[in-house]
Design an enzyme around this catalytic site. Structure first.
Site, PDB file in Angstrom:
ATOM      1  N   LYS A   1       2.014  -3.262   7.403  1.00 42.79           N
ATOM      2  CA  LYS A   1       2.275  -3.336   5.982  1.00 42.79           C
ATOM      3  C   LYS A   1       3.553  -3.098   5.764  1.00 42.79           C
ATOM      4  O   LYS A   1       4.488  -3.786   4.849  1.00 42.79           O
ATOM      5  CB  LYS A   1       1.357  -2.718   5.059  1.00 42.79           C
ATOM      6  CG  LYS A   1      -0.124  -2.968   5.173  1.00 42.79           C
ATOM      7  CD  LYS A   1      -0.337  -4.386   4.426  1.00 42.79           C
ATOM      8  CE  LYS A   1      -0.158  -4.583   2.951  1.00 42.79           C
ATOM      9  NZ  LYS A   1      -0.289  -5.988   2.683  1.00 42.79           N
TER      10      LYS A   1
ATOM     11  N   THR B   1       0.768  -1.214  -0.056  1.00 38.50           N
ATOM     12  CA  THR B   1       0.148  -0.088  -0.022  1.00 38.50           C
ATOM     13  C   THR B   1       0.938   1.358  -0.048  1.00 38.50           C
ATOM     14  O   THR B   1       2.323   1.363   0.311  1.00 38.50           O
ATOM     15  CB  THR B   1      -0.814   0.175   1.324  1.00 38.50           C
ATOM     16  OG1 THR B   1      -1.624   1.244   1.375  1.00 38.50           O
ATOM     17  CG2 THR B   1      -0.232  -0.154   2.475  1.00 38.50           C
ATOM     18  N   ASP B   2       0.159   2.460  -0.519  1.00 35.83           N
ATOM     19  CA  ASP B   2       1.053   3.788  -0.169  1.00 35.83           C
ATOM     20  C   ASP B   2       0.857   4.166   1.076  1.00 35.83           C
ATOM     21  O   ASP B   2       1.628   5.152   1.377  1.00 35.83           O
ATOM     22  CB  ASP B   2       0.321   4.637  -1.261  1.00 35.83           C
ATOM     23  CG  ASP B   2      -1.130   5.083  -1.007  1.00 35.83           C
ATOM     24  OD1 ASP B   2      -1.727   4.211   0.079  1.00 35.83           O
ATOM     25  OD2 ASP B   2      -1.834   5.864  -1.535  1.00 35.83           O
ATOM     26  N   GLU B   3       0.093   3.641   2.030  1.00 35.24           N
ATOM     27  CA  GLU B   3       0.192   4.141   3.367  1.00 35.24           C
ATOM     28  C   GLU B   3       1.581   3.985   3.910  1.00 35.24           C
ATOM     29  O   GLU B   3       1.681   4.544   5.180  1.00 35.24           O
ATOM     30  CB  GLU B   3      -1.076   3.380   4.156  1.00 35.24           C
ATOM     31  CG  GLU B   3      -2.288   3.688   3.426  1.00 35.24           C
ATOM     32  CD  GLU B   3      -3.727   3.775   4.478  1.00 35.24           C
ATOM     33  OE1 GLU B   3      -3.395   3.667   5.795  1.00 35.24           O
ATOM     34  OE2 GLU B   3      -4.776   3.835   3.971  1.00 35.24           O
TER      35      GLU B   3
ATOM     36  N   TYR C   1      -2.202  -0.566  11.009  1.00 34.27           N
ATOM     37  CA  TYR C   1      -2.225  -0.926   9.557  1.00 34.27           C
ATOM     38  C   TYR C   1      -1.051  -0.931   8.877  1.00 34.27           C
ATOM     39  O   TYR C   1      -0.100  -1.954   8.460  1.00 34.27           O
ATOM     40  CB  TYR C   1      -3.468  -0.599   8.886  1.00 34.27           C
ATOM     41  CG  TYR C   1      -3.519  -0.956   7.310  1.00 34.27           C
ATOM     42  CD1 TYR C   1      -3.264  -2.278   7.129  1.00 34.27           C
ATOM     43  CD2 TYR C   1      -3.294   0.097   6.470  1.00 34.27           C
ATOM     44  CE1 TYR C   1      -3.610  -2.339   5.687  1.00 34.27           C
ATOM     45  CE2 TYR C   1      -3.303  -0.239   5.310  1.00 34.27           C
ATOM     46  CZ  TYR C   1      -3.353  -1.505   4.759  1.00 34.27           C
ATOM     47  OH  TYR C   1      -3.380  -1.846   3.457  1.00 34.27           O
TER      48      TYR C   1
HETATM   49  P1  NAD Z   1      -9.765  -7.113   2.092  1.00 27.50           P
HETATM   50  O1  NAD Z   1      -9.695  -6.820   3.447  1.00 27.50           O
HETATM   51  O2  NAD Z   1     -10.814  -6.897   1.440  1.00 27.50           O
HETATM   52  O3  NAD Z   1      -9.493  -8.779   2.044  1.00 27.50           O
HETATM   53  C1  NAD Z   1      -8.397  -9.364   2.879  1.00 27.50           C
HETATM   54  C2  NAD Z   1      -8.703 -10.951   2.524  1.00 27.50           C
HETATM   55  O4  NAD Z   1      -7.583 -11.538   2.905  1.00 27.50           O
HETATM   56  C3  NAD Z   1      -9.891 -11.474   2.753  1.00 27.50           C
HETATM   57  O5  NAD Z   1     -10.467 -12.281   1.839  1.00 27.50           O
HETATM   58  C4  NAD Z   1      -9.294 -12.442   4.247  1.00 27.50           C
HETATM   59  O6  NAD Z   1     -10.348 -13.442   4.360  1.00 27.50           O
HETATM   60  C5  NAD Z   1      -8.049 -12.866   3.710  1.00 27.50           C
HETATM   61  N1  NAD Z   1      -7.263 -13.020   4.933  1.00 27.50           N
HETATM   62  C6  NAD Z   1      -7.020 -12.253   6.015  1.00 27.50           C
HETATM   63  N2  NAD Z   1      -6.393 -12.709   6.858  1.00 27.50           N
HETATM   64  C7  NAD Z   1      -5.789 -13.847   6.468  1.00 27.50           C
HETATM   65  C8  NAD Z   1      -4.730 -14.925   6.885  1.00 27.50           C
HETATM   66  N3  NAD Z   1      -4.187 -14.915   7.939  1.00 27.50           N
HETATM   67  N4  NAD Z   1      -4.664 -15.806   6.041  1.00 27.50           N
HETATM   68  C9  NAD Z   1      -5.373 -16.034   4.859  1.00 27.50           C
HETATM   69  N5  NAD Z   1      -6.121 -15.189   4.435  1.00 27.50           N
HETATM   70  C10 NAD Z   1      -6.496 -14.134   5.167  1.00 27.50           C
HETATM   71  O7  NAD Z   1      -8.626  -6.554   1.664  1.00 27.50           O
HETATM   72  P2  NAD Z   1      -8.337  -5.592   0.049  1.00 27.50           P
HETATM   73  O8  NAD Z   1      -8.830  -4.347   0.246  1.00 27.50           O
HETATM   74  O9  NAD Z   1      -8.728  -6.717  -0.931  1.00 27.50           O
HETATM   75  O10 NAD Z   1      -6.668  -5.359   0.134  1.00 27.50           O
HETATM   76  C11 NAD Z   1      -6.008  -6.642  -0.379  1.00 27.50           C
HETATM   77  C12 NAD Z   1      -4.277  -6.410  -0.281  1.00 27.50           C
HETATM   78  O11 NAD Z   1      -4.214  -5.153  -0.920  1.00 27.50           O
HETATM   79  C13 NAD Z   1      -4.003  -6.095   1.169  1.00 27.50           C
HETATM   80  O12 NAD Z   1      -2.524  -6.859   1.313  1.00 27.50           O
HETATM   81  C14 NAD Z   1      -3.959  -4.755   1.190  1.00 27.50           C
HETATM   82  O13 NAD Z   1      -3.202  -4.143   2.278  1.00 27.50           O
HETATM   83  C15 NAD Z   1      -3.444  -4.052  -0.045  1.00 27.50           C
HETATM   84  N6  NAD Z   1      -4.274  -2.723  -0.758  1.00 27.50           N
HETATM   85  C16 NAD Z   1      -5.253  -2.629  -0.461  1.00 27.50           C
HETATM   86  C17 NAD Z   1      -5.617  -1.374  -0.822  1.00 27.50           C
HETATM   87  C18 NAD Z   1      -7.134  -0.965  -0.948  1.00 27.50           C
HETATM   88  O14 NAD Z   1      -7.653   0.298  -1.204  1.00 27.50           O
HETATM   89  N7  NAD Z   1      -8.125  -1.647  -0.487  1.00 27.50           N
HETATM   90  C19 NAD Z   1      -5.132  -0.539  -1.771  1.00 27.50           C
HETATM   91  C20 NAD Z   1      -3.479  -1.031  -1.658  1.00 27.50           C
HETATM   92  C21 NAD Z   1      -3.078  -2.008  -1.252  1.00 27.50           C
HETATM   93  O1  DAU Z   2      -4.188   4.103   0.458  1.00 25.63           O
HETATM   94  C1  DAU Z   2      -4.385   2.690   0.454  1.00 25.63           C
HETATM   95  C2  DAU Z   2      -5.187   2.017   1.464  1.00 25.63           C
HETATM   96  O2  DAU Z   2      -6.543   2.789   1.144  1.00 25.63           O
HETATM   97  C3  DAU Z   2      -5.261   0.693   1.758  1.00 25.63           C
HETATM   98  O3  DAU Z   2      -3.941   0.278   1.886  1.00 25.63           O
HETATM   99  C4  DAU Z   2      -6.272   0.145   3.136  1.00 25.63           C
HETATM  100  O4  DAU Z   2      -6.316  -1.143   2.807  1.00 25.63           O
HETATM  101  C5  DAU Z   2      -7.771   0.913   2.429  1.00 25.63           C
HETATM  102  O5  DAU Z   2      -8.595   0.510   3.382  1.00 25.63           O
HETATM  103  C6  DAU Z   2      -7.513   2.320   2.215  1.00 25.63           C
HETATM  104  O6  DAU Z   2      -7.192   2.960   3.417  1.00 25.63           O
HETATM  105  P1  DAU Z   2      -7.956   4.121   3.885  1.00 25.63           P
HETATM  106  O7  DAU Z   2      -7.935   4.311   5.159  1.00 25.63           O
HETATM  107  O8  DAU Z   2      -7.664   5.374   2.973  1.00 25.63           O
HETATM  108  O9  DAU Z   2      -9.640   3.806   3.414  1.00 25.63           O
HETATM  109  P2  DAU Z   2     -11.206   4.107   4.050  1.00 25.63           P
HETATM  110  O10 DAU Z   2     -11.947   3.664   2.717  1.00 25.63           O
HETATM  111  O11 DAU Z   2     -11.094   3.450   5.348  1.00 25.63           O
HETATM  112  O12 DAU Z   2     -11.024   5.585   4.338  1.00 25.63           O
HETATM  113  C7  DAU Z   2     -10.923   6.570   3.080  1.00 25.63           C
HETATM  114  C8  DAU Z   2     -11.128   7.889   3.646  1.00 25.63           C
HETATM  115  O13 DAU Z   2     -12.194   8.312   3.935  1.00 25.63           O
HETATM  116  C9  DAU Z   2     -10.031   8.116   4.915  1.00 25.63           C
HETATM  117  O14 DAU Z   2      -9.344   9.540   4.654  1.00 25.63           O
HETATM  118  C10 DAU Z   2     -11.099   8.229   5.910  1.00 25.63           C
HETATM  119  C11 DAU Z   2     -12.168   8.453   5.366  1.00 25.63           C
HETATM  120  N1  DAU Z   2     -13.384   7.901   5.965  1.00 25.63           N
HETATM  121  C12 DAU Z   2     -13.452   6.750   6.129  1.00 25.63           C
HETATM  122  C13 DAU Z   2     -14.709   6.090   6.438  1.00 25.63           C
HETATM  123  C14 DAU Z   2     -14.810   4.678   6.686  1.00 25.63           C
HETATM  124  C15 DAU Z   2     -14.369   8.784   6.362  1.00 25.63           C
HETATM  125  O15 DAU Z   2     -14.594  10.126   6.456  1.00 25.63           O
HETATM  126  N2  DAU Z   2     -15.693   8.309   6.879  1.00 25.63           N
HETATM  127  C16 DAU Z   2     -15.765   6.805   7.077  1.00 25.63           C
HETATM  128  O16 DAU Z   2     -16.815   6.377   7.659  1.00 25.63           O
END
Ligand code: NAD
Ligand code: DAU
Length: 359
Positions: free
Chosen positions: A162, A132-134, A158
């Site tokens: 990561k 992730t970019d975080e 988180y």
């Molecule tokens: P998600 O939470 O939707 O899905 C995570 C999946 O991992 C689920 O299916 C869960 O059951 C599985 N999981 C969790 N713990 C596990 C374990 N111990 N063993 C096996 N499986 C397990 O997450 P996502 O949003 O699909 O993110 C996927 C990946 O991409 C993550 O590594 C996250 O850090 C990265 N990522 C997410 C975003 C985003 O915006 N969602 C952006 C950048 C990177």
């Molecule tokens: O940047 C990549 C990341 O983006 C991934 O690594 C994470 O897995 C993914 O969950 C996401 O993280 P964020 O914290 O940015 O996503 P989220 O959807 O939780 O929140 C997006 C923005 O919106 C953040 O600034 C918090 C805000 N927010 C979120 C929720 C859930 C609100 O204002 N209200 C809300 O109820």
């Protein structure tokens, strides 16, 4: 075949669906099925022999060893993680376990498997770590976007876990020669995103007449990427990414949270109008997320320069597809929003309720 971890989650499942629609190469999908993993997302693959599902925890070394030796994948794509920042604030232990211990365990299993491969297969093998970019922390308004050389500065449990996993992946290349490559992506959105995340949460609350909770002043900035574009980037990096490199993936779509919420409300006003007023009327400012990063932005030029990848969707096209998908797939949302999810919503938003104010 390829092994995908976390392939029942949001991005992993989109990746598996896209992969199997374009390739005849089988996928071994290893997922623990936490609250975030849903087999319903993979319904269309039920009778597809190219999709093999194993319910397993990446922290379980014995099971990881057995799966690798039985299926002999040519690559591991590691998506599995605890992914929600707010949950990491309430309960970081699970994040340390899956994101750090789980990645470590998978690396150990991968290394043992890789060492025993014939030399030609060793050279072709890849461990692709999805990150992730975080990990880069928070930008000021005038800072340049994150590049691959931006120093790590994670601010939430988180992102810290990561970051730790990224460092372990790097160390396994430098110390043991395991052929790894890492992607660091910005915020994804699109079909099958669990409703705890901003965009699906806002769509769901809007449709059920609930407040649309905006943390703090709503001016935090994220760089949004349609999930299909992220999946395409991962395919490119797997096929052509340089060994040991990291690639930033982003959409060149910096938006404040308020911009995003407004865009969703305006689309809903057009696609599913309320009897009176706008969905914007439901916007509610609530207490901020502790340690809330102000701005993320990704410089994705390395990926474009080296591998020719560019996002296909603009924010406008991607968000419209996404809102329409949620309107058409309310059943999926109802299915995944289990009792556990309802408890989470109560815990997370009850804490914020004292500062509720609408605008
Ligand atoms: P998600 O939470 O939707 O899905 C995570 C999946 O991992 C689920 O299916 C869960 O059951 C599985 N999981 C969790 N713990 C596990 C374990 N111990 N063993 C096996 N499986 C397990 O997450 P996502 O949003 O699909 O993110 C996927 C990946 O991409 C993550 O590594 C996250 O850090 C990265 N990522 C997410 C975003 C985003 O915006 N969602 C952006 C950048 C990177
Ligand atoms: O940047 C990549 C990341 O983006 C991934 O690594 C994470 O897995 C993914 O969950 C996401 O993280 P964020 O914290 O940015 O996503 P989220 O959807 O939780 O929140 C997006 C923005 O919106 C953040 O600034 C918090 C805000 N927010 C979120 C929720 C859930 C609100 O204002 N209200 C809300 O109820």
């Amino acid at each position: 075949m390829i092994l995908v971890t976390g392939g029942a989650g949001f991005i992993g499942a989109n990746f598996v669906l896209d992969w199997l629609s374009a390739s005849s190469e089988a996928v071994l999908n290893v997922d623990k099925l936490t609250y975030a993993g849903n087999l319903g997302t993979l319904k269309s693959l039920r009778s597809n022999p190219k999709h093999i599902f194993a319910r397993a925890d990446v922290c379980d070394r014995t099971v990881m060893d057995a799966l690798l030796s039985q299926h002999q994948p040519r690559a591991i794509l590691h998506f599995a993680a605890e992914s929600h920042v707010d949950r990491s604030i309430h309960g970081p232990a699970e994040f340390v376990q899956t994101n750090v211990v789980g990645t470590f365990t998978l690396l150990e299993a991968a290394l043992a498997y890789w060492k025993a491969l014939p030399v030609a297969d060793q050279a072709a093998f890849r461990f692709l770590h999805v990150s992730t970019d975080e990990v880069f922390g928070s930008l000021s308004p005038d800072d340049a976007p994150f590049s691959e050389t931006t120093p790590y500065a994670p601010n939430s449990p988180y992102s810290a876990t990561k970051a730790a996993s990224d460092h372990l992946v790097r160390a396994y290349l430098h110390t043991y020669g395991l052929p790894v490559v890492t992607t660091n992506c910005s915020n994804n959105y699109g079909p099958y995103q669990f409703p705890e995340k901003l965009i699906p949460l806002v769509i769901g609350n809007a449709l059920s007449g609930k407040p649309l909770p905006v943390y703090g002043d709503g001016r935090n900035i994220r760089d949004w990427l349609y999930v299909g574009d992220h999946c395409a980037a991962i395919r490119e990096v797997l096929a052509h990414g340089r060994l040991g490199e990291t690639y930033n993936v982003g959409g060149w779509n910096e938006k404040t949270n308020l911009d995003v919420v407004h865009a969703v409300c305006d689309l809903l006003d057009r696609l599913k109008a309320k009897p009176a007023g706008s969905y914007r009327d439901q916007i509610t400012y609530v207490a901020d997320r502790p340690g809330h990063d102000r701005r993320y932005a990704i410089d994705a030029r390395k990926l474009e320069r080296e591998l020719g990848w560019k996002p296909a969707e603009t924010f406008e096209t991607g968000i419209e597809k996404t809102v329409q998908w949620y309107l058409d797939n309310q059943e999926w949302v109802d299915e995944v929003a289990s009792g556990e999810y309802r408890k989470w919503v109560e815990a997370n938003y009850a804490l914020r309720a004292s500062t509720l104010s609408t605008q």
